[in-house]
Structure formats: C-alpha cells, structure tokens
Design an enzyme around this catalytic site. Structure first.
Site, PDB file in Angstrom:
ATOM      1  N   MET A  31      -3.346  -1.069   1.628  1.00  0.00           N
ATOM      2  CA  MET A  31      -2.045  -0.967   0.963  1.00  0.00           C
ATOM      3  C   MET A  31      -1.163   0.038   1.707  1.00  0.00           C
ATOM      4  O   MET A  31      -0.175   0.532   1.170  1.00  0.00           O
ATOM      5  CB  MET A  31      -2.224  -0.566  -0.501  1.00  0.00           C
ATOM      6  CG  MET A  31      -3.043  -1.607  -1.280  1.00  0.00           C
ATOM      7  SD  MET A  31      -2.725  -1.641  -3.044  1.00  0.00           S
ATOM      8  CE  MET A  31      -3.205   0.000  -3.514  1.00  0.00           C
ATOM      9  N   GLY A  32      -1.538   0.324   2.962  1.00  0.00           N
ATOM     10  CA  GLY A  32      -0.696   1.173   3.793  1.00  0.00           C
ATOM     11  C   GLY A  32      -0.823   2.646   3.470  1.00  0.00           C
ATOM     12  O   GLY A  32      -1.761   3.086   2.814  1.00  0.00           O
ATOM     13  N   LEU A  34      -1.514   4.890   5.748  1.00  0.00           N
ATOM     14  CA  LEU A  34      -2.858   4.921   6.324  1.00  0.00           C
ATOM     15  C   LEU A  34      -3.334   6.338   6.608  1.00  0.00           C
ATOM     16  O   LEU A  34      -2.549   7.233   6.926  1.00  0.00           O
ATOM     17  CB  LEU A  34      -2.854   4.114   7.622  1.00  0.00           C
ATOM     18  CG  LEU A  34      -2.388   2.661   7.460  1.00  0.00           C
ATOM     19  CD1 LEU A  34      -2.345   1.979   8.825  1.00  0.00           C
ATOM     20  CD2 LEU A  34      -3.286   1.898   6.502  1.00  0.00           C
ATOM     21  N   GLY A  37      -9.544   7.277   7.029  1.00  0.00           N
ATOM     22  CA  GLY A  37     -10.500   6.340   6.424  1.00  0.00           C
ATOM     23  C   GLY A  37     -10.153   4.906   6.823  1.00  0.00           C
ATOM     24  O   GLY A  37     -11.021   4.128   7.231  1.00  0.00           O
ATOM     25  N   HIS A  38      -8.866   4.561   6.748  1.00  0.00           N
ATOM     26  CA  HIS A  38      -8.441   3.217   7.167  1.00  0.00           C
ATOM     27  C   HIS A  38      -8.699   3.027   8.676  1.00  0.00           C
ATOM     28  O   HIS A  38      -9.141   1.968   9.104  1.00  0.00           O
ATOM     29  CB  HIS A  38      -6.938   3.031   6.930  1.00  0.00           C
ATOM     30  CG  HIS A  38      -6.513   3.104   5.503  1.00  0.00           C
ATOM     31  ND1 HIS A  38      -5.711   4.106   5.007  1.00  0.00           N
ATOM     32  CD2 HIS A  38      -6.773   2.287   4.452  1.00  0.00           C
ATOM     33  CE1 HIS A  38      -5.485   3.906   3.726  1.00  0.00           C
ATOM     34  NE2 HIS A  38      -6.118   2.813   3.358  1.00  0.00           N
ATOM     35  N   GLY A 150     -13.746   0.357   2.515  1.00  0.00           N
ATOM     36  CA  GLY A 150     -14.324   1.696   2.404  1.00  0.00           C
ATOM     37  C   GLY A 150     -15.267   1.792   1.205  1.00  0.00           C
ATOM     38  O   GLY A 150     -15.012   1.199   0.154  1.00  0.00           O
ATOM     39  N   LYS A 152     -15.590   4.379  -0.504  1.00  0.00           N
ATOM     40  CA  LYS A 152     -14.995   5.225  -1.544  1.00  0.00           C
ATOM     41  C   LYS A 152     -14.681   4.374  -2.770  1.00  0.00           C
ATOM     42  O   LYS A 152     -14.839   4.810  -3.895  1.00  0.00           O
ATOM     43  CB  LYS A 152     -13.726   5.924  -1.063  1.00  0.00           C
ATOM     44  CG  LYS A 152     -13.173   6.853  -2.145  1.00  0.00           C
ATOM     45  CD  LYS A 152     -12.024   7.678  -1.651  1.00  0.00           C
ATOM     46  CE  LYS A 152     -10.743   6.908  -1.660  1.00  0.00           C
ATOM     47  NZ  LYS A 152     -10.204   6.645  -3.013  1.00  0.00           N
ATOM     48  N   SER A 188      -7.597   9.709   0.683  1.00  0.00           N
ATOM     49  CA  SER A 188      -6.975   8.712  -0.182  1.00  0.00           C
ATOM     50  C   SER A 188      -5.473   8.807   0.038  1.00  0.00           C
ATOM     51  O   SER A 188      -4.937   9.910   0.209  1.00  0.00           O
ATOM     52  CB  SER A 188      -7.296   9.033  -1.646  1.00  0.00           C
ATOM     53  OG  SER A 188      -6.380   8.374  -2.503  1.00  0.00           O
ATOM     54  N   SER A 189      -4.800   7.663   0.000  1.00  0.00           N
ATOM     55  CA  SER A 189      -3.337   7.701   0.131  1.00  0.00           C
ATOM     56  C   SER A 189      -2.748   8.495  -1.036  1.00  0.00           C
ATOM     57  O   SER A 189      -1.685   9.097  -0.905  1.00  0.00           O
ATOM     58  CB  SER A 189      -2.771   6.283   0.134  1.00  0.00           C
ATOM     59  OG  SER A 189      -3.411   5.528   1.136  1.00  0.00           O
TER      60      SER A 189
HETATM   61  O1  PAF Z   1      -8.418  -0.849  -1.368  1.00  0.00           O
HETATM   62  C1  PAF Z   1      -7.239  -1.237  -1.251  1.00  0.00           C
HETATM   63  O2  PAF Z   1      -6.435  -0.671  -0.519  1.00  0.00           O
HETATM   64  C2  PAF Z   1      -6.790  -2.461  -2.031  1.00  0.00           C
HETATM   65  O3  PAF Z   1      -7.391  -2.510  -3.279  1.00  0.00           O
HETATM   66  C3  PAF Z   1      -6.980  -3.782  -1.277  1.00  0.00           C
HETATM   67  C4  PAF Z   1      -8.444  -4.060  -0.987  1.00  0.00           C
HETATM   68  C5  PAF Z   1      -6.216  -3.731   0.039  1.00  0.00           C
HETATM   69  C6  PAF Z   1      -6.442  -4.958  -2.092  1.00  0.00           C
HETATM   70  O4  PAF Z   1      -5.095  -4.786  -2.393  1.00  0.00           O
END
Ligand code: PAF
Length: 282
Positions: A31-32, A34, A37-38, A150, A152, A188-189
């Site tokens: 969900m951006g 970032l 972790g991403h 992740g 998490k 976490s974002s």
């Molecule tokens: O973990 C997330 O960021 C969201 O729940 C996901 C998996 C991208 C779905 O919108």
C-alpha cells in the site's frame, strides 16, 4: 529502467509478454509509503524470480468506516525512487477504478472463517475480506509465480495462503521475516503517525512480545506470559491493548498450552490514535 504502469490493461499486456518469453514473475503487493520491510520483499523477489512487479494501491475495501484510509501515508514520488533503486522491474500504481471497475465485475471473496475468527479478524470486521478480494484481483492481473508478504502481518499471510490454495492460484507464497528498527520496533508505514514520545512508548509492544516468548521458552504457562505482556503494556503511557493472542501455527487456533515451535503470539495496541501490530513466533 523501472516501468510505471497505471492501468490493468497495460499490466496484463506486459505480463503476457513476460510469460511468452518464459520469464518467472515475482510479485510484491503493497500500500506504498515503503520502508525497508517492503524493500526486503523486493530483494527476495529479485533473488527468486526473473521479473519483479510491485503494486502500490491503498485498498479502500480493507479499511473500516472509522479507520485511517483517508490519512494513510502516501508518497508515490519517494516510493518510485526507492523501488527503482531496489531494482524492481514494474511499479503498478493503479487508481481505484482500475482495481474495482464500476461494472462491479470484481469477485468479492470472503476470508477463511476459521483463520479470521481471532486477532485482527475480530477487532477489524471485514478487513480480511477486503484483503483477499484485492489480492485475488492483483493476482489475476500480475499472474505471479511467487508472491512475497511480510510475517509482521502473520494472520494476513496465512489468510492469503489459504485463499490462494482455495482459489487454486498457481503461486508460491513466501512469508519474509519481520524487519525491525535496531531498538526492536517493527517497521510499519503507520509508524509515521507517531510523535517522538509515542514512538518510544510503542516499543512496549515488541518488548512485551520478547518477554512473553522468553517466559514461554523458560517453561512458564501462557497465562503468565499474557499477564507479563499486560503489565508491560498497561504500564506504558498512551498504550491501549486491542488484543493479545496466543495461537497455534499454522492454523491460528487458540492455545491453552505452549507448543514449542508451533506458537505465535500476536499483539495489537493503540499508541494514542495509532494502531500497531506485531508478533513473535516461538
Ligand atoms: O499488507 C498490505 O500492505 C496490504 O494488506 C496488501 C497485502 C497490499 C493488500 O492491500
């Protein structure tokens, strides 16, 4: 050079080209906003697949009416730079009408009832239905061989694995380790919402999980470990417990006794208005 795509049709066409060329596709849905972790997921994908596709879509269907959809942090320009640097091949950043076309053609999925009968499934009703619906939609478009999530979001990971199995997606789903700040805070974002003081208080969550894990490993009962977590969290300013769950892996049933190697402790707390989750596998 990373390709930035916004429409479902463009993504589907590019994926078809990759498939025709016999390339394997790794997929990292996000969900951006970032963080490392991403980027660790992107790195896993690059190591395991020929092509890495990252999506950024803040999915309205997984937010409750009183949750933070409107405020959820967004910075697409910064995310692009990070992804380019991390070596992603495609960034798919659609708007809502691309994911949920107005003709209502997208399949609405229900999250597995058992796996969502605990933890976030209880305190965020409908959340996981929104998650599986969007992930299935994204899988339909990206057609990944492997997808990376992740740990998490441990419950989310299990629910997505189950959905993929039930819907027979030919995808292997990998759960990658929680990435933490040096002081233990899980990335976490939503950490962006925390003031300096709240960030310090938020450390109580990872600390309480570590302490509970230590007690279990040392032979104490789940009740004692839970009490220890409650003590730590309830004595930290601004922290309010949403839930603490001691669950069996991988089926997420509630445990009365510690099962070494098969236990996951999940915690969700509010720090001020910010809801944070974390977990530890013991
Ligand atoms: O973990 C997330 O960021 C969201 O729940 C996901 C998996 C991208 C779905 O919108």
């Amino acid at each position: 050079m990373m390709l930035c795509l916004q429409t479902a049709a463009e993504l589907a066409q590019k994926i078809e080209e990759y498939k025709q060329a016999g390339l394997t596709i790794g997929f990292v849905p996000t969900m951006g906003y970032l963080h490392d972790g991403h980027l660790a997921l992107v790195s896993q994908s690059r190591q395991n697949c020929d092509v890495t596709v990252v999506s950024i879509f803040i999915n309205p269907a997984q937010f409750g009416p009183n949750e933070d959809f409107a405020q959820y942090p967004r910075d697409l320009a910064r995310d692009k730079v990070l992804l380019e640097r991390a070596g992603a091949d495609i960034l798919f950043a659609p708007d809502t009408a691309e994911i949920y076309p107005p003709d209502n053609s997208v399949r609405q999925l229900r999250a597995d009832a058992r796996l969502s009968a605990v933890a976030c499934g209880l305190t965020r009703p409908g959340h996981f239905d929104g998650v599986v619906t969007v992930v299935a939609r994204l899988f339909d478009l990206a057609r990944p061989d492997k997808a990376f999530f992740g740990r998490k979001d441990y419950q989310q990971l299990r629910i997505i694995q189950k959905m993929a199995e039930q819907e027979k997606y030919p995808v292997q789903i990998s759960g990658c380790p929680v990435v933490r700040e040096p002081d233990g805070l899980a990335l976490s974002s939503r950490n962006k919402y925390l003031s300096a003081g709240q960030r310090k208080n938020a450390l109580a969550l990872s600390r309480s999980l570590t302490e509970a894990a230590r007690l279990l490993r040392g032979g104490q009962a789940i009740a004692a470990a839970r009490l220890c977590m409650q003590n730590i969290l309830e004595n930290t300013p601004e922290v309010k417990i949403d839930y603490l769950e001691f669950l069996r892996r991988p089926d997420l049933s509630r445990l009365t006794d510690y099962e070494p190697g098969n236990t996951v402790i999940l915690g969700a707390v509010y720090v001020g208005a910010t809801r944070l989750i974390d977990n530890i596998e013991v």
